[in-house]
Design an enzyme around this catalytic site. Structure first.
Site, mmCIF file in Angstrom:
data_model
loop_
_atom_site.group_PDB
_atom_site.id
_atom_site.type_symbol
_atom_site.label_atom_id
_atom_site.label_comp_id
_atom_site.label_asym_id
_atom_site.label_seq_id
_atom_site.Cartn_x
_atom_site.Cartn_y
_atom_site.Cartn_z
ATOM 1 N N GLU A 54 -17.143 -0.919 24.916
ATOM 2 C CA GLU A 54 -16.609 -2.212 25.067
ATOM 3 C C GLU A 54 -15.367 -2.188 24.141
ATOM 4 O OE1 GLU A 54 -19.791 -1.703 24.680
ATOM 5 O OE2 GLU A 54 -20.682 -2.538 26.428
ATOM 6 N N HIS A 102 0.883 -1.253 -0.133
ATOM 7 C CA HIS A 102 -0.026 -0.200 -0.004
ATOM 8 C C HIS A 102 0.913 1.239 -0.089
ATOM 9 C CE1 HIS A 102 -2.663 -3.194 1.459
ATOM 10 N NE2 HIS A 102 -3.647 -2.366 1.273
ATOM 11 N N HIS A 126 -4.366 3.700 -3.555
ATOM 12 C CA HIS A 126 -4.369 3.279 -2.506
ATOM 13 C C HIS A 126 -3.402 1.904 -2.151
ATOM 14 C CE1 HIS A 126 -6.305 0.761 0.769
ATOM 15 N NE2 HIS A 126 -6.554 1.648 1.366
ATOM 16 N N HIS A 165 -29.274 -10.821 25.729
ATOM 17 C CA HIS A 165 -28.086 -10.917 26.632
ATOM 18 C C HIS A 165 -27.844 -12.124 27.270
ATOM 19 C CE1 HIS A 165 -28.883 -6.543 26.660
ATOM 20 N NE2 HIS A 165 -27.709 -6.424 27.774
#
Lengths: 592, 592
Positions: free
Chosen positions: B383, B14, B233, B446
């Site tokens: 999280e 890249h 890219h 959950h």
């Protein structure tokens, strides 16, 4: 007080948010939202998402007051709920999906003289939702797509489970949404004055280029002794606290679950309005059908299941003589053929459209200047929001068939949303390419050697790992026939060896089947079981073993879950229990 | 030109980002960063993270020019790289973790007269990183924690793989970072003028309350014919394009991988400066040791592996007569005892500290006004960032032992980061409670019934599902002994039946072992294999079967991976292959 009685009755629940937002939610159901409780699935109704799903009591109570028939106190369920939120932030992405569906269908079907798609989407989110990464991704896209009919209401109660938001939050959330491109309004509702909230909604409705973010300052657990503290987040109240709360609002009735008849009457007025609006919409549709019969026919397909009879005939048919390709290549061809006959097929990639070969040629990019109606969605590098938004699409219109594409390794970024697709019966088509080590130069970070195991363990999800063009086409057929669950196609980057002689598109529905067997009337000595890009290795190995005089069977296990669902007899036929020499070949974790 | 030669040689890579950011990176390595190539692990060096990991060529080239010895052209690897980025956005969270480590250790050990912890953290991110949810979560925390020594450099080249960022991005990224609480600066480097970038760094260095975001406008694939487009890219260049690029910069040398000697000399100046700074730091440390011997001893432990001899003796010992508890409860007690003897134990929860019982009592909240040195980290409902930040901690200092806690079901939000813990040898301790259906009132969203399978499939990760207090303590011991890999504890919300007679803390390291067996000198007829909260069900069933005269064995399979690593003989001893009647009991997916 219905909220309080419910949480006391169930001995559990999250009353804090419900109490803090009760007035706002009541205002939405009483004055703002268009719906018809006697026709809950009316297409042009406003959509409502409670992203802070733990506060579902609030929604149950509103649905009850609006007389949606199946809501029951304390039992906390309703068949009028279409989706499951809960993991924080998901609902924001779902709501963006609903608003996207409205904008896309509106651009495709509305005419200057008649709008058959024209409704709003409301979403309530809490502090947790607002800081989860998925909601930022989704909100960025909502503004990029100028989804001005989307209103996001932020329950700013300054508390999360662990305590005050000061513990972990100091950003200026309104300024962040402004930076994302939203119309932002702040309302102080801690004193219960709804006039400011009403004005905020008026501003939202007059906005034509931006989604609107309304920050409502509220008091968690309002009225109770726990009010304003994280202790009010969940759990029941002391009996004397309940008594005190009822005194505070002069609730002299001692019977639990009491509703003042006037409240029902008030809500009935909004229900009646919704009923009249549905009638008007049917008249519009009648006019539309007469004037634009072709568009009307397609539109009706999208309101139902989106399937034109014989759609599956459009799937390409491959044979051994066709040039070899990767399964992502076969997939791209299937997708483009299907798009021609399935008007509801719509989707995109998280910035890997060409790598995933998941682009619908000549069908435009959604919301790009020349193609507001486009059926390709440019998600940018936002895998999680892509999955959450995709979940919103089939839940908006039964005929929308969303696809979401990225590298299999990045399914990790979307995993919770994929799980919620199955719980919400959202028939998303996940197109995950670069499905093992054959991915080129990117190295271990991009080699998904353990992902198939984790995804196969998700209940209900149909995971296909097709071996060639025939099986890829077969997988698309089965996936689209089974749209009450999501399906996942794990596809190779590298070219497979070609179409395998014994594979069959029609056998994919069985999940596993015999591809070749030289045993004639006997049982095989050895069974080679393969999937995806490794099936051709099994075939090549079988040829070698066959030359050595061995009786070998090759089985394609293209979808484990579907194979497990077959009869005991069929499974015994394919994998006779007496043949214990079995080799499974898959370039990934052996778990399972 | 080294970048160009490398990508041509490897026939992949890249180069686009590497060329666009070459001047900025050179400036960082030549003028800004403090490091010593002859002592690459020097503790007080500046840290650098390339979050846009696909552009690693840029980093290899800089490391080569700075004469880090093991970097080789075209082979694209370096043992001086500590972490793996790649999946976008992860590196931003890693960098926040590094800066957090610096701030925490600084607050704990620096004295008014001597700072032994004092360095900066730099991170380069691209467009993809900037819009991934994890980077927004992590950036929000960086500002909340006032990590002013963190500098995030945004390579704003306006292109991603699928094309111009206009396709999917219209937010004002600088304004978003400002809303998050960052010092933001924009630099136009498309013309190669580094003066503005230099001034931006000066501003960053003078900032004392905020992290700094420097937006650098660059040109992807600069010099090449693909410059400024997404075609630059990744991939190689046409040979005549290479020739043209070399002409443009008057690179008359035709030999590939040529470096002008002056460049090495320039870089050497910075290396020499780094060497002198390391010397100064050692002098400081000497002074510190003399004046603050106690703190110095602890500090030295943290620079090494953080283990005080005999640390494991602090783990609680339980027996059958102790009151019953949940395994999350046992875990909380272990964690708190360990924190007293392991100064590097530091971590937190994503807003579920009390639910997870993952809070270090009396050890303060990091960066709260009264406890900048606190060892509890309040992640808020983030999280994914929690996991990415945790990965940064052990990579900063060998003695830091981070723990990251949430519900097992939300491990889905962190899965990619967990995977990268294993690839980067970051010994994070994942504490995941509410590990199956016994979670109370929250319902299917959950209930993590499929997560153990997916997590067990991650290579190297040690997943423990302890059955009682003894096994929980044993799991902590093994986890902390094996800090070259992450460990995961799956823990119950509900109380288990108590400590089981036959369980052994010391047997956890074997992964699986015999808990009970009434067969005496014979082999058992039946083996019941359980884990976690279901082991006691196996024991109860064995008792019933025993009364019926059956020979029954109960095996605890507390860590599958460790059991698999045992000798064939040991495995045969525990699970004799001739005993085919085996029942495995786990409240989750049977996959595996």
């Amino acid at each position: 007080m219905l909220i309080v009685d419910s949480v006391q009755h169930a001995k559990a629940g999250h009353a804090g948010m419900a109490l803090g937002m009760a007035e706002v939610a009541y205002f939405l159901y009483r004055h703002a939202m268009r719906y018809n409780p006697t026709s809950p699935k009316w297409f042009n109704r406003d959509r409502f998402v409670l992203s802070a799903g733990h506060g579902c009591l609030l929604q149950y109570v509103c649905l009850h007051l609006a007389r949606f028939q199946s809501v029951q106190h304390g039992i906390m369920s309703s068949r009028f709920l279409c989706y499951t939120t809960g993991p924080l932030g998901q609902g924001v992405a779902n709501a963006v999906g609903l608003a996207l569906a409205e904008a896309n269908l509106g651009a495709r079907f509305n005419k200057p003289d008649v709008a058959v798609v024209d409704h709003r989407t409301y979403c309530i989110m809490g502090d947790g939702c607002s800081i989860e990464g998925i909601s930022n991704e989704a909100a960025s896209l909502a503004a990029h797509w100028k989804l001005h009919k989307l209103t996001l209401i932020y329950d700013d109660n300054h508390n999360t489970i662990d305590g005050s938001t000061d513990l972990a939050l100091s950003e200026d959330i309104s300024a962040r949404f402004e930076a994302l491109g939203w119309n932002t309004i702040t309302v102080d509702n801690s004193q219960g004055n709804l006039e400011a909230f009403k004005n905020a909604l008026i501003s939202a409705h007059s906005e034509t280029g931006k989604p609107t973010f309304i920050r409502v300052k509220t008091t968690i657990g309002k009225l109770s002794r726990k009010e304003g503290t994280s202790k009010a987040h969940h759990g029941t109240f002391d009996d004397d606290d309940v008594k005190l709360m009822k005194q505070k609002v002069k609730w002299d009735d001692t019977e639990a679950f009491h509703v003042i008849p006037m409240v029902y009457r008030e809500m009935q007025a909004q229900a009646d309005l919704g009923g009249r609006m549905e009638q008007e919409w049917h008249s519009k549709l009648y006019y539309y059908q007469n004037k634009y019969p072709e568009e009307a026919a397609e539109f009706k397909f999208l309101l139902a299941d989106g399937m034109l009879p014989g759609w599956e005939c459009s799937l390409p048919k491959w044979s051994m003589s066709d040039p070899v390709d990767s399964t992502r290549g076969y997939s791209g061809k299937c997708l483009n053929e299907l798009a021609k006959v399935l008007p509801g097929l719509i989707g995109g990639s998280a910035d890997l459209a060409s790598s995933n070969q998941a682009y619908l040629h000549n069908l435009g990019d959604f919301k790009q200047p020349n193609s507001p109606w486009g059926r390709n969605i440019r998600y940018g590098v936002r895998e999680h929001a892509m999955a959450g938004i995709s979940n919103g699409l089939p839940l908006h219109s039964g005929g929308l068939i969303p696809f979401a594409a990225t590298f299999l390794v990045l399914s990790d970024y979307m995993k919770n949303s994929i799980r919620l697709s199955t719980l919400s019966h959202a028939g998303v088509l996940y197109i995950f390419t670069h499905d093992s080590v054959g991915i080129g130069e990117d190295g271990p970070t991009h080699q998904p050697i353990e992902h198939l195991a984790g995804l196969r363990a998700i209940p209900h999800l149909l995971l296909f790992r097709p071996a060639d063009g025939k099986e890829t086409a077969g997988a698309y057929k089965v996936a689209i026939e089974n749209r009450n669950v999501p399906s996942l196609l794990a596809l190779s980057r590298q070219k497979v060896a070609g179409n395998v002689e014994g594979t069959l598109a029609d056998a994919v529905g069985k999940g596993g089947y015999i591809v070749s067997d030289n045993s004639e009337k006997e049982l095989p000595e050895i069974i080679l079981i393969g999937s995806g890009s490794e099936l051709c290795l099994c075939e090549a190995s079988a040829n070698v073993l066959s030359k050595e005089g061995r009786r070998v069977r090759v089985v394609s296990l293209v979808c484990w879950r579907l194979f497990n669902r077959q009869t005991r007899d069929y499974k015994e036929l394919v994998l006779p229990s007496s043949v214990s020499k079995r080799v499974s070949v898959e370039a990934g974790s052996p778990l399972g």
